[in-house]
Design a protein around this motif. Structure first.
Motif, PDB file in Angstrom:
ATOM      1  N   CYS A 467       0.842  -1.194   0.000  1.00 47.58           N
ATOM      2  CA  CYS A 467       0.000   0.000   0.000  1.00 47.58           C
ATOM      3  C   CYS A 467       0.879   1.246   0.000  1.00 47.58           C
ATOM      4  O   CYS A 467       1.865   1.334   0.755  1.00 47.58           O
ATOM      5  CB  CYS A 467      -0.902  -0.018   1.226  1.00 47.58           C
ATOM      6  SG  CYS A 467      -1.888   1.466   1.414  1.00 47.58           S
ATOM      7  N   HIS A 469       0.223   4.083   1.132  1.00 44.93           N
ATOM      8  CA  HIS A 469       0.037   4.963   2.293  1.00 44.93           C
ATOM      9  C   HIS A 469       1.174   4.746   3.270  1.00 44.93           C
ATOM     10  O   HIS A 469       2.098   5.548   3.353  1.00 44.93           O
ATOM     11  CB  HIS A 469      -1.337   4.715   2.927  1.00 44.93           C
ATOM     12  CG  HIS A 469      -1.600   5.546   4.149  1.00 44.93           C
ATOM     13  ND1 HIS A 469      -2.078   5.013   5.316  1.00 44.93           N
ATOM     14  CD2 HIS A 469      -1.444   6.869   4.379  1.00 44.93           C
ATOM     15  CE1 HIS A 469      -2.209   5.980   6.212  1.00 44.93           C
ATOM     16  NE2 HIS A 469      -1.842   7.111   5.671  1.00 44.93           N
ATOM     17  N   LEU A 470       1.152   3.623   4.004  1.00 46.88           N
ATOM     18  CA  LEU A 470       2.230   3.375   4.963  1.00 46.88           C
ATOM     19  C   LEU A 470       2.831   1.984   4.822  1.00 46.88           C
ATOM     20  O   LEU A 470       3.518   1.505   5.718  1.00 46.88           O
ATOM     21  CB  LEU A 470       1.720   3.586   6.398  1.00 46.88           C
ATOM     22  CG  LEU A 470       1.336   5.022   6.770  1.00 46.88           C
ATOM     23  CD1 LEU A 470       0.749   5.084   8.176  1.00 46.88           C
ATOM     24  CD2 LEU A 470       2.523   5.957   6.659  1.00 46.88           C
ATOM     25  N   GLY A 471       2.503   1.295   3.724  1.00 46.77           N
ATOM     26  CA  GLY A 471       3.238   0.081   3.411  1.00 46.77           C
ATOM     27  C   GLY A 471       2.663  -1.239   3.865  1.00 46.77           C
ATOM     28  O   GLY A 471       3.328  -2.268   3.761  1.00 46.77           O
ATOM     29  N   CYS A 472       1.427  -1.279   4.366  1.00 50.63           N
ATOM     30  CA  CYS A 472       0.814  -2.580   4.676  1.00 50.63           C
ATOM     31  C   CYS A 472       0.534  -3.328   3.364  1.00 50.63           C
ATOM     32  O   CYS A 472       0.542  -2.729   2.287  1.00 50.63           O
ATOM     33  CB  CYS A 472      -0.494  -2.391   5.446  1.00 50.63           C
ATOM     34  SG  CYS A 472      -0.248  -1.796   7.120  1.00 50.63           S
ATOM     35  N   CYS A 485      -6.583  -2.254   1.657  1.00 51.39           N
ATOM     36  CA  CYS A 485      -5.567  -2.269   2.694  1.00 51.39           C
ATOM     37  C   CYS A 485      -6.229  -2.336   4.067  1.00 51.39           C
ATOM     38  O   CYS A 485      -7.018  -1.452   4.415  1.00 51.39           O
ATOM     39  CB  CYS A 485      -4.697  -1.022   2.591  1.00 51.39           C
ATOM     40  SG  CYS A 485      -3.438  -1.004   3.867  1.00 51.39           S
ATOM     41  N   CYS A 487      -5.002  -1.832   6.956  1.00 57.71           N
ATOM     42  CA  CYS A 487      -4.493  -0.950   8.015  1.00 57.71           C
ATOM     43  C   CYS A 487      -5.333   0.307   8.166  1.00 57.71           C
ATOM     44  O   CYS A 487      -5.795   0.627   9.259  1.00 57.71           O
ATOM     45  CB  CYS A 487      -3.032  -0.615   7.760  1.00 57.71           C
ATOM     46  SG  CYS A 487      -1.963  -2.027   8.111  1.00 57.71           S
ATOM     47  N   HIS A 488      -5.548   1.052   7.061  1.00 57.09           N
ATOM     48  CA  HIS A 488      -6.315   2.294   7.171  1.00 57.09           C
ATOM     49  C   HIS A 488      -7.357   2.432   6.090  1.00 57.09           C
ATOM     50  O   HIS A 488      -7.929   3.503   5.909  1.00 57.09           O
ATOM     51  CB  HIS A 488      -5.360   3.501   7.168  1.00 57.09           C
ATOM     52  CG  HIS A 488      -4.186   3.303   8.074  1.00 57.09           C
ATOM     53  ND1 HIS A 488      -2.916   3.054   7.613  1.00 57.09           N
ATOM     54  CD2 HIS A 488      -4.127   3.240   9.421  1.00 57.09           C
ATOM     55  CE1 HIS A 488      -2.101   2.858   8.638  1.00 57.09           C
ATOM     56  NE2 HIS A 488      -2.798   2.959   9.743  1.00 57.09           N
ATOM     57  N   GLY A 489      -7.582   1.332   5.329  1.00 58.25           N
ATOM     58  CA  GLY A 489      -8.739   1.287   4.439  1.00 58.25           C
ATOM     59  C   GLY A 489      -8.549   1.823   3.035  1.00 58.25           C
ATOM     60  O   GLY A 489      -9.538   2.000   2.316  1.00 58.25           O
ATOM     61  N   SER A 490      -7.308   2.071   2.598  1.00 57.06           N
ATOM     62  CA  SER A 490      -7.139   2.500   1.197  1.00 57.06           C
ATOM     63  C   SER A 490      -7.606   1.384   0.267  1.00 57.06           C
ATOM     64  O   SER A 490      -7.459   0.199   0.571  1.00 57.06           O
ATOM     65  CB  SER A 490      -5.669   2.809   0.896  1.00 57.06           C
ATOM     66  OG  SER A 490      -5.263   3.965   1.574  1.00 57.06           O
ATOM     67  N   PRO A 502      -6.750   6.641   2.587  1.00 54.93           N
ATOM     68  CA  PRO A 502      -5.850   7.782   2.579  1.00 54.93           C
ATOM     69  C   PRO A 502      -4.715   7.744   1.549  1.00 54.93           C
ATOM     70  O   PRO A 502      -4.039   8.760   1.364  1.00 54.93           O
ATOM     71  CB  PRO A 502      -5.258   7.769   3.993  1.00 54.93           C
ATOM     72  CG  PRO A 502      -5.328   6.339   4.418  1.00 54.93           C
ATOM     73  CD  PRO A 502      -6.585   5.817   3.803  1.00 54.93           C
TER      74      PRO A 502
HETATM   75 FE1  FES Z   1      -2.533   1.131   3.624  1.00 59.72          FE
HETATM   76 FE2  FES Z   1      -2.447   2.920   5.523  1.00 59.72          FE
HETATM   77  S1  FES Z   1      -0.963   1.447   5.022  1.00 59.72           S
HETATM   78  S2  FES Z   1      -4.042   2.518   4.149  1.00 59.72           S
END
Ligand code: FES
Length: 512
Positions: A467, A469-472, A485, A487-490, A502
């Motif tokens: 992802c 955003h932050l790599g999940c 994703c 982690c935060h729903g992207s 996000p």
């Molecule tokens: Fe994927 Fe934050 S790491 S939405």
């Protein structure tokens, strides 16, 4: 019973006019206020500010009112499941009262706007209910009725509803509303433009530099200079106060079927039983109403067999409302804040010119309208009685949100670390050849994790599984054909384009 016939078509989007085109800016802009995100919170904020004479630009990555707001159940109520009993314990009587007052104000305000602008949006005043079928839940419903009444709502505990199946008990609040959200918002956008506001669709903001002025950068390299920026992108695309530690994304499914008027409830209902079920109806004409049922929530990217979840939801609806032919199904996404109160106000402790609105927890219509009113006051430097309640800078309290915070963080950590270990384990068996048409999987190719989807024609689409955003690691939602994703729903389409933040950058294409 027939299964859903129109895959992933939101009734609200299908039955509203397309809206006037609003192309991206053709050069740099300077405005008083730039609002990023044209869902209900962003549109309401931009419109309130324009009405008060501010020069506003509303920037939307896709189309206006076509994201989460275009996929909502569209209930406008201050009764938010069981929030008041929690609020009086965590924020005290005054906090619960401010919450009730601010949400009720949003409903009254929207009713006034509908009248003032003459908006044809199927507005119906009706009662909202939180109910339970099981007798074991009546105690908490009585507590909620008591807490909601104490907060100032005209709440009562009842055991009769106009649902066609028995309930053990319910909290009822009269004088709430349901409407067609996209028709309402398109009218607001048209009025915003009449007032001189600028609206730009297909304009993805990818950068923010805070200052005087603040400078936003779009994916086309355009600079938007603004005295104030409002980030209203559902999950905030800019997060300088670690709000992501206090927000959990939740995906939820919606199915809809016409029913005879005589069988259609007029109230708006929600229960926390059976993994949450929400029911309302909308006028269709010809003696029919559209039954809209929502439920089966799950963390994006961790929903398992989402097709099976849709089946569970249609079966539940048919068991309670009789033989139904489903015409629509879609999905929506919410962000729950750890203390059940939205985050509306300055983006971070030192923020002077950037505000955020997020964490509406499934009650985005009243909270989005409330956010528009509150942010308008904050931008103009006016006092607002609700600002402290919703302030994103509020100190986290173990009483208010300790349990939810720990759970959310451990879920994110599990996805960040655990999913990698699991994928390493799985990679010995996963291969592109094994991916069936319509499906997707994470596959190791040349030492890199690829998110691979095979479409119905057999073509393979491969992108990075990380992802942006932050790599999940993302996971495939077969029902919606998206990479999600946890982690935060992207969310991303099969070719890696951002469907929902996000994240603001696409998943990298992989050549396999
Ligand atoms: Fe994927 Fe934050 S790491 S939405």
């Amino acid at each position: 019973m027939d299964g859903p016939t129109r895959a992933h078509a939101s009734y609200w989007i299908e039955t509203a006019p397309p809206g006037d085109p609003a192309p991206p800016p053709d050069g740099d802009l300077t405005v008083d206020v730039a609002v990023v995100g044209a869902g209900i919170a962003g549109i309401a904020t931009a419109w309130e500010l324009a009405r008060r004479g501010h020069e506003v630009a509303l920037l939307e990555a896709d189309r206006v009112a076509a994201g989460v707001t275009g996929h909502t159940t569209a209930k406008l109520t201050a009764l938010h499941t069981l929030v008041y009993d929690r609020l009086r314990r965590t924020r005290g009587k005054e906090g619960a009262h401010l919450y009730a007052t601010s949400q009720t104000d949003a409903i009254r305000h929207a009713a006034g706007v509908v009248d003032e602008l003459g908006i044809d949006c199927d507005w119906e005043e009706t009662a909202a209910y939180t109910y339970a079928e099981g007798a074991g839940r009546t105690g908490e419903l009585r507590e909620e009725a008591d807490a909601a009444r104490e907060a100032g709502l005209a709440a009562e505990y009842v055991s009769d509803t106009d649902l066609p199946y028995p309930v053990a008990g319910a909290v009822r609040v009269a004088g709430q509303a349901q409407f067609h959200p996209r028709k309402y918002l398109l009218a607001l956008v048209a009025d915003l433009r009449r007032l001189g506001g600028r609206v730009h669709e297909h304009t993805r903001v990818v950068g923010l530099s805070e200052g005087e002025p603040c400078v936003l950068t779009t994916d086309a390299g355009v600079k938007v200079r603004a005295g104030t920026v409002v980030v209203a992108t559902h999950y905030p695309i800019f997060d300088r106060a670690l709000l992501f530690t206090r927000l959990s994304p939740r995906r939820e499914l919606v199915v809809a079927a016409p029913v005879e008027e005589s069988r259609a409830p007029r109230g708006m209902y929600i229960t926390t039983e059976q993994n949450t079920r929400s029911v309302r109806t909308a006028p269709l004409g010809d003696g029919k109403r559209l039954l809209i049922v929502t439920g089966e929530h799950f963390t994006p990217g961790a929903g398992g067999d989402v097709e099976a979840r849709f089946d569970t939801l249609t079966t539940w609806a048919s068991q309670r409302f009789g033989d139904l032919t489903f015409t629509h199904r879609w999905a929506t996404q919410d962000n729950d804040s750890t203390d059940s109160v939205p985050l509306v106000g300055p983006l971070h402790p030192r923020s002077r010119h950037v505000h955020v609105a997020t964490g509406f927890g499934g009650w985005g219509l009243s909270s989005g309208i409330m956010a528009g009113r509150l942010l308008c006051d904050l931008v103009a430097g006016r006092e607002n009685p609700w600002s402290e309640l919703y302030d994103p800078r509020r100190v986290m309290s173990v009483v208010r949100e300790g349990k939810e915070f720990v759970k959310h963080q451990s879920d994110v950590a599990r996805h960040f670390v655990g999913d990698r270990l699991q994928h390493l384990k799985d990679s010995s068996t996963a291969s592109v050849e094994h991916i069936a048409p319509g499906d997707g999987a994470i596959v190791h190719v040349n030492g890199k994790r690829c998110a691979v989807h095979r479409d119905q024609d057999g073509n393979v689409h491969a992108v990075s599984a990380k992802c942006t955003h932050l790599g999940c690691l993302v996971a495939f939602n077969r029902a919606e054909r998206t990479w999600e994703c946890p982690c935060h729903g992207s969310r991303f389409d099969a070719d890696g384009r951002v469907v929902q933040g996000p994240a603001v950058h696409p998943l990298e294409r992989r050549d396999i």
